[in-house]
Design an enzyme around this catalytic site. Structure first.
Site, PDB file in Angstrom:
ATOM      1  N   TYR A  54       0.848  -1.205   0.000  1.00 33.17           N
ATOM      2  CA  TYR A  54       0.000   0.000   0.000  1.00 33.17           C
ATOM      3  C   TYR A  54       0.871   1.237   0.000  1.00 33.17           C
ATOM      4  CZ  TYR A  54      -4.997  -0.681   0.162  1.00 33.17           C
ATOM      5  OH  TYR A  54      -6.294  -0.917  -0.189  1.00 33.17           O
ATOM      6  N   GLU A  56      -0.627   4.769  -0.539  1.00 38.46           N
ATOM      7  CA  GLU A  56      -1.458   5.957  -0.793  1.00 38.46           C
ATOM      8  C   GLU A  56      -0.639   7.212  -0.585  1.00 38.46           C
ATOM      9  OE1 GLU A  56      -5.111   5.763   1.407  1.00 38.46           O
ATOM     10  OE2 GLU A  56      -5.787   4.017   0.284  1.00 38.46           O
ATOM     11  N   ASP A 200      -6.045  13.328 -25.601  1.00 34.86           N
ATOM     12  CA  ASP A 200      -6.000  11.946 -25.101  1.00 34.86           C
ATOM     13  C   ASP A 200      -5.356  11.148 -26.236  1.00 34.86           C
ATOM     14  OD1 ASP A 200      -6.543   9.270 -24.715  1.00 34.86           O
ATOM     15  OD2 ASP A 200      -8.652   9.548 -24.190  1.00 34.86           O
ATOM     16  N   THR A 226      -3.357   5.890 -22.418  1.00 37.01           N
ATOM     17  CA  THR A 226      -3.185   4.571 -21.833  1.00 37.01           C
ATOM     18  C   THR A 226      -1.742   4.173 -22.153  1.00 37.01           C
ATOM     19  OG1 THR A 226      -4.074   3.630 -23.863  1.00 37.01           O
ATOM     20  CG2 THR A 226      -5.581   3.779 -21.998  1.00 37.01           C
ATOM     21  N   LYS A 229      -1.360   0.437 -25.511  1.00 31.89           N
ATOM     22  CA  LYS A 229      -1.707   0.339 -26.936  1.00 31.89           C
ATOM     23  C   LYS A 229      -0.402   0.422 -27.746  1.00 31.89           C
ATOM     24  CE  LYS A 229      -6.452   1.923 -26.290  1.00 31.89           C
ATOM     25  NZ  LYS A 229      -6.662   2.730 -25.089  1.00 31.89           N
ATOM     26  N   ARG A 235      -1.362  -2.645 -18.998  1.00 32.24           N
ATOM     27  CA  ARG A 235      -2.701  -2.058 -19.121  1.00 32.24           C
ATOM     28  C   ARG A 235      -2.875  -1.008 -18.040  1.00 32.24           C
ATOM     29  NH1 ARG A 235      -6.863  -3.244 -21.979  1.00 32.24           N
ATOM     30  NH2 ARG A 235      -5.596  -4.870 -22.935  1.00 32.24           N
TER      31      ARG A 235
HETATM   32  N1  DSN Z   1     -11.305   0.697 -25.705  1.00 29.10           N
HETATM   33  C1  DSN Z   1     -10.285   1.452 -26.381  1.00 29.10           C
HETATM   34  C2  DSN Z   1     -10.190   1.127 -27.827  1.00 29.10           C
HETATM   35  O1  DSN Z   1     -10.303  -0.042 -28.159  1.00 29.10           O
HETATM   36  O2  DSN Z   1      -9.974   2.006 -28.635  1.00 29.10           O
HETATM   37  C3  DSN Z   1     -10.412   2.906 -26.161  1.00 29.10           C
HETATM   38  O3  DSN Z   1     -10.301   3.142 -24.819  1.00 29.10           O
END
Ligand code: DSN
Length: 415
Positions: A54, A56, A200, A226, A229, A235
């Site tokens: 933990y 925080e 984003d 994110t 990708k 993730r």
């Molecule tokens: N779910 C994602 C995508 O597949 O583009 C976007 O957050």
């Protein structure tokens, strides 16, 4: 792969399913543009004992003892993120992309304030103001559209609409848009109307790092992404911003929204940032785009209509209308042949989002496996054969076998 020996003994049911999923990933063509395959180093950090702790708070300001190493780990992740993206400030705690966006809105808007992004059905994201998402429920969202003819974002239209609507945050962000975004122009529009500019870049973060897509910095105020990708990390999520927004964003993430940060994932993000800073990663990012361009050319030769006529990035959106098959039918047929894609709406979609006219493909994952332009011609050929003969189960089974054999040349986690 991380060692699964203890799992095999302790929970054979779960072990068997993980082995099956490993085999599925290994033996098929992964074309979902938001998916990728992480390195073993990233997997090992994610599977480490850091999950036990933990923490925080933030480095040097924790609410729990025993964080001397965790502080160093999180600080390394912060420093690497700032250096990789050329950002003044980084928060590495968001658990994924949606919480990253939520934290920014919580930090910088009051309920009812106006937010402007690309319409979801035209390639935006749920968190960019969709009425079914918190972003559209808590805030007053208005969306801009792509041009009906070109299917691309027209910056003159965005400017006019932004000047009329005067949002507090202007988003330049997409999840199903195959062209580049003009971050400089977006930021100038935001500045002119007194808005905060936010990008984003979840889909294109790896392309930005590889310099095959325009960079949101130094123009944009806030950048979220994110990390799983095109960036090829765990993730998770990340917020980068100008120094002046840092404190408010930190407060919004913790204690505003999240509790204990996932330090095993934060460590894995740090590993991913180190990998993404290498020349090999830049080559990888360039190859993603080369592969996407080649795949789109080959699909066009097979008579597919691509939204916007092609791609500049990692992603291709097919309008299947002229092929007499819906997105859902195409996705299911391709699944049977070992080709994983996802159905998607096309701009000005005449059908429902559950069974739309489009199919979204991308090259990040197959490029991670080492595939290049010549393999893209084969991939397009298989897609075409499946779509043209989607009622023919034995042909799909035959293609499934061809793909299984083909994938052996590009092994994934060989051991
Ligand atoms: N779910 C994602 C995508 O597949 O583009 C976007 O957050």
């Amino acid at each position: 792969m991380v060692n699964l020996e203890s799992l095999k003994d302790g929970d054979p049911e779960m072990y068997n399913l993980i082995v099956k999923e490993t085999s599925r990933q290994n033996s098929g063509l992964e074309l979902i543009p938001s998916e990728n395959f992480v390195s073993k180093a990233v997997l090992e950090a994610m599977g480490s004992i850091l999950t036990n702790k933990y923490a925080e708070g933030y480095p040097g300001k924790r609410y729990y003892g025993g964080n001397q190493y965790i502080d160093l780990i999180e600080q390394i992740a912060i420093d690497r993120a700032k250096s990789l993206f050329g950002a003044e400030y980084a928060n590495v705690q968001p658990n994924s992309g949606s919480p990253a966006n939520m934290a920014v809105y919580f930090a910088l808007m009051e309920p009812g304030d106006k937010l402007m992004g690309l319409e979801l059905s035209q390639g935006g994201h749920l968190t960019h103001g969709s009425p079914v998402n918190f972003s559209g429920k808590l805030y007053s969202a208005s969306s801009y559209s792509v041009d009906k003819e070109t299917e691309m974002i027209d910056m003159d239209v965005v400017r006019k609409y932004a000047e009329k609507e005067k949002p507090k945050i202007l988003l330049s962000s997409t999840t199903a848009y195959p062209r580049e975004l003009d971050f400089k122009e977006f930021s100038e529009i935001a500045k002119d109307i007194g808005a905060i500019s936010m990008a984003d870049i979840a889909h294109i973060a790896g392309l930005v790092i590889g310099k095959v897509h325009q960079d949101p910095f130094p123009f944009t105020d806030i950048v979220t992404t994110t990390t799983h990708k095109t960036l090829r990390g765990p993730r998770s999520g990340l917020i980068l911003c100008k120094e002046e927004y840092g404190k408010a964003i930190d407060k919004a993430v913790f204690p505003g929204m999240q509790g204990g940060p996932h330090e095993h994932i934060i460590a894995a993000k740090a590993v991913c940032f180190k990998e993404a800073a290498t020349p090999e990663f830049s080559e990888y990012a360039k190859q993603i785009v080369k592969n996407a361009k080649k795949l789109s050319e080959s699909l066009i030769e097979h008579g597919f209509r691509l939204v916007t006529g092609g791609t500049d990035n990692h992603l291709i959106l097919i309008d299947l209308t002229n092929k007499g098959i819906t997105g859902k039918e195409a996705q299911n047929s391709l699944d049977e042949a070992g080709i994983t894609t996802n159905r998607n709406t096309i701009p000005f979609e005449p059908r429902s989002p559950f069974d739309p006219s489009g199919l979204r493909l991308g090259t990040p994952a197959i490029t991670s496996r080492g595939m290049k332009e010549s393999e893209m011609e084969q991939v397009a050929g298989w897609i075409n054969r499946v779509i043209e003969n989607h009622g023919d189960s034995s042909l799909k089974e035959k293609i499934r076998e061809e793909i299984r054999e083909f994938c052996k040349e590009f092994p994934l986690y060989p051991e």
